[in-house]
Design an enzyme around this catalytic site. Structure first.
Site, PDB file in Angstrom:
ATOM      1  N   CYS A   1      21.744 -12.015 -43.353  1.00 25.41           N
ATOM      2  CA  CYS A   1      22.353 -10.944 -43.356  1.00 25.41           C
ATOM      3  C   CYS A   1      23.774 -10.819 -43.196  1.00 25.41           C
ATOM      4  O   CYS A   1      23.761 -10.941 -42.021  1.00 25.41           O
ATOM      5  CB  CYS A   1      21.005  -9.129 -43.105  1.00 25.41           C
ATOM      6  SG  CYS A   1      21.896  -7.561 -43.876  1.00 25.41           S
TER       7      CYS A   1
ATOM      8  N   CYS B   1      22.416  -6.589 -49.828  1.00 22.37           N
ATOM      9  CA  CYS B   1      22.240  -6.874 -48.634  1.00 22.37           C
ATOM     10  C   CYS B   1      24.192  -7.158 -48.237  1.00 22.37           C
ATOM     11  O   CYS B   1      24.447  -8.261 -47.190  1.00 22.37           O
ATOM     12  CB  CYS B   1      22.355  -8.699 -48.824  1.00 22.37           C
ATOM     13  SG  CYS B   1      20.213  -8.645 -49.037  1.00 22.37           S
TER      14      CYS B   1
ATOM     15  N   GLY C   1      23.138  -0.631 -42.242  1.00 25.67           N
ATOM     16  CA  GLY C   1      22.906  -1.201 -41.082  1.00 25.67           C
ATOM     17  C   GLY C   1      21.444  -0.567 -41.450  1.00 25.67           C
ATOM     18  O   GLY C   1      20.294  -0.730 -42.162  1.00 25.67           O
TER      19      GLY C   1
HETATM   20  N1  SAH Z   1      18.314  -2.942 -41.286  1.00 23.41           N
HETATM   21  C1  SAH Z   1      16.996  -2.124 -42.427  1.00 23.41           C
HETATM   22  C2  SAH Z   1      17.541  -2.039 -43.089  1.00 23.41           C
HETATM   23  C3  SAH Z   1      17.760  -2.477 -43.871  1.00 23.41           C
HETATM   24  S1  SAH Z   1      17.078  -3.185 -45.938  1.00 23.41           S
HETATM   25  C4  SAH Z   1      16.115  -3.578 -42.512  1.00 23.41           C
HETATM   26  O1  SAH Z   1      16.310  -4.394 -41.562  1.00 23.41           O
HETATM   27  O2  SAH Z   1      14.763  -3.389 -42.855  1.00 23.41           O
HETATM   28  C5  SAH Z   1      17.797  -4.442 -45.960  1.00 23.41           C
HETATM   29  C6  SAH Z   1      16.628  -5.498 -46.335  1.00 23.41           C
HETATM   30  O3  SAH Z   1      17.369  -6.859 -47.063  1.00 23.41           O
HETATM   31  C7  SAH Z   1      15.608  -5.874 -45.314  1.00 23.41           C
HETATM   32  O4  SAH Z   1      14.691  -6.713 -45.648  1.00 23.41           O
HETATM   33  C8  SAH Z   1      16.631  -7.210 -44.821  1.00 23.41           C
HETATM   34  O5  SAH Z   1      15.834  -8.152 -43.983  1.00 23.41           O
HETATM   35  C9  SAH Z   1      16.523  -7.741 -46.398  1.00 23.41           C
HETATM   36  N2  SAH Z   1      17.721  -8.711 -46.211  1.00 23.41           N
HETATM   37  C10 SAH Z   1      19.114  -8.925 -45.641  1.00 23.41           C
HETATM   38  N3  SAH Z   1      19.794 -10.034 -45.756  1.00 23.41           N
HETATM   39  C11 SAH Z   1      19.242 -10.395 -46.658  1.00 23.41           C
HETATM   40  C12 SAH Z   1      18.984 -11.741 -48.278  1.00 23.41           C
HETATM   41  N4  SAH Z   1      20.092 -12.054 -47.995  1.00 23.41           N
HETATM   42  N5  SAH Z   1      17.884 -12.004 -48.834  1.00 23.41           N
HETATM   43  C13 SAH Z   1      17.222 -11.385 -49.316  1.00 23.41           C
HETATM   44  N6  SAH Z   1      17.080 -10.317 -48.364  1.00 23.41           N
HETATM   45  C14 SAH Z   1      17.817  -9.652 -47.620  1.00 23.41           C
END
Ligand code: SAH
Length: 341
Positions: A116, A330, A156
């Site tokens: 992320c 993201c 966040g």
């Molecule tokens: N912190 C919370 C809210 C963020 S939501 C959480 O973790 O759920 C953002 C979503 O996008 C989360 O499911 C996260 O895991 C996902 N995410 C983050 N980076 C990503 C990426 N490179 N590719 C796909 N999904 C990703």
């Protein structure tokens, strides 16, 4: 203090202390929740009250420093500058069932997930309730599209900013404000188990979305540090409790990462572990983040994974990726802006 972080009851009390009748509070609340940028615009308020409030409680609306619109699907991504100079991202997605706003809950994040972009610079600070509300309000005002759905899936970790997020939910749900139904709101978490239990106790009708991304602790420990504090069994039992308390089916996010979490054995292991828990899977091909060596799964692997889950009785959809041409995912836009690109 920002008036927009107050509930109508609190605002009524505050204005009562200034010898203002209750209907004034309702007027101010309604204007603020329409997304006015100045007290001047509150034309049904006496001039001296407008001036006094402007002096004491500046509105501090965010400023759109970037606005990118996808040519493919109409997704609009905003980068807002907050009054202290920090920036957060908000995305407007146009689905058939309604316009959905994806908001950020913190500036940065301290959860450290390996895939992320939001977490790369750590947590800068948590957002105030009005700063979350402003993302919804000003996205609606700027775009002209009425917002009916909200997802807390931007930058966040919402449950790491629990009290402010709870207050934001109350504000956005308020009949005198945006009046967005809890059933139209999804809250996504990486799995802060004690906070999930706390949320369950509130019995809100929102959708709890869990960023699972792994079939077991070995894989999850590797890509999500939070799992070392709260392993999968504790997480899944918190999900069961949430379902019992609210009757709401759990939504699982699963970013498909090539050769990490996308095998048939992984899908089967998930089915075993989720037995009896009403759930839905959102499979998301990993968005590639420059700083990370992780790669998205192949289309064939995603399709096969989906099929296995479905055949095992767990509904699974492959998330349509919107706004791929505008870094709409993201925390990527905020990072580029910080780096001056
Ligand atoms: N912190 C919370 C809210 C963020 S939501 C959480 O973790 O759920 C953002 C979503 O996008 C989360 O499911 C996260 O895991 C996902 N995410 C983050 N980076 C990503 C990426 N490179 N590719 C796909 N999904 C990703």
């Amino acid at each position: 203090m920002n008036l927009k972080s107050l509930t109508l009851e609190e605002l009524t009390q505050l204005l009562k202390d200034r010898n203002q009748p209750a209907f004034r509070a309702k007027q101010v609340f309604t204007w603020l929740h329409k997304g006015v940028r100045t007290y001047e615009e509150m034309t049904n308020l006496p001039k001296d009250l407008r001036e006094a409030l402007a002096e004491e409680y500046p509105i501090c609306p965010p400023e759109a420093v970037r606005r990118q619109e996808s040519r493919r699907d109409g997704t609009i991504k905003y980068l807002w500058r907050l009054s202290d100079g920090n920036c957060v991202e908000t995305v407007l997605m146009r689905y058939r069932y309604g316009n959905t706003v994806c908001i950020s809950t913190e500036v940065g994040c301290r959860m450290g997930c390996a895939f992320c972009a939001s977490t790369l610079g750590g947590l800068v600070r948590r957002l105030e309730p009005f700063e979350m509300l402003d993302q919804v309000l000003f996205t609606q005002v700027d775009s002209g599209f009425p917002v009916s759905h909200i997802v807390l899936m931007g930058i966040g970790e919402p449950l790491d900013n629990f009290d402010n997020v709870m207050r934001f939910l109350e504000l956005v749900n308020s009949p005198a404000g945006m009046n967005i139904s809890m059933r139209h709101i999804s809250l996504s978490t990486c799995g802060l188990v004690p906070k999930i239990h706390e949320l369950a106790e509130r019995k809100l009708q929102l959708t709890l979305s869990i960023s699972l991304h792994a079939p077991n602790d070995a894989v999850r420990d590797r890509i999500m540090p939070v799992n070392r504090a709260y392993p999968m069994e504790a997480l899944l039992s918190a999900c069961r409790r949430y379902y019992q308390a609210t009757g709401r089916r759990i939504s699982f996010e699963y970013a498909m990462i090539r050769d990490v979490n996308d095998s048939q054995a992984d899908a089967k292991e998930l089915l075993r572990r989720l037995k009896g828990l009403p759930a839905h899977f959102n499979l998301i091909p990993l968005n590639h983040v420059e700083e990370s060596p992780l790669k998205p799964s192949t289309r064939a692997a995603v399709a096969a994974f989906q099929k296995t889950l479905e055949e095992g009785g767990v509904p699974a959809t492959v998330r349509r990726t919107l706004g791929g041409d505008i870094d709409a995912s993201c925390g990527q836009l905020r990072r580029k802006y910080q780096e001056g690109n």
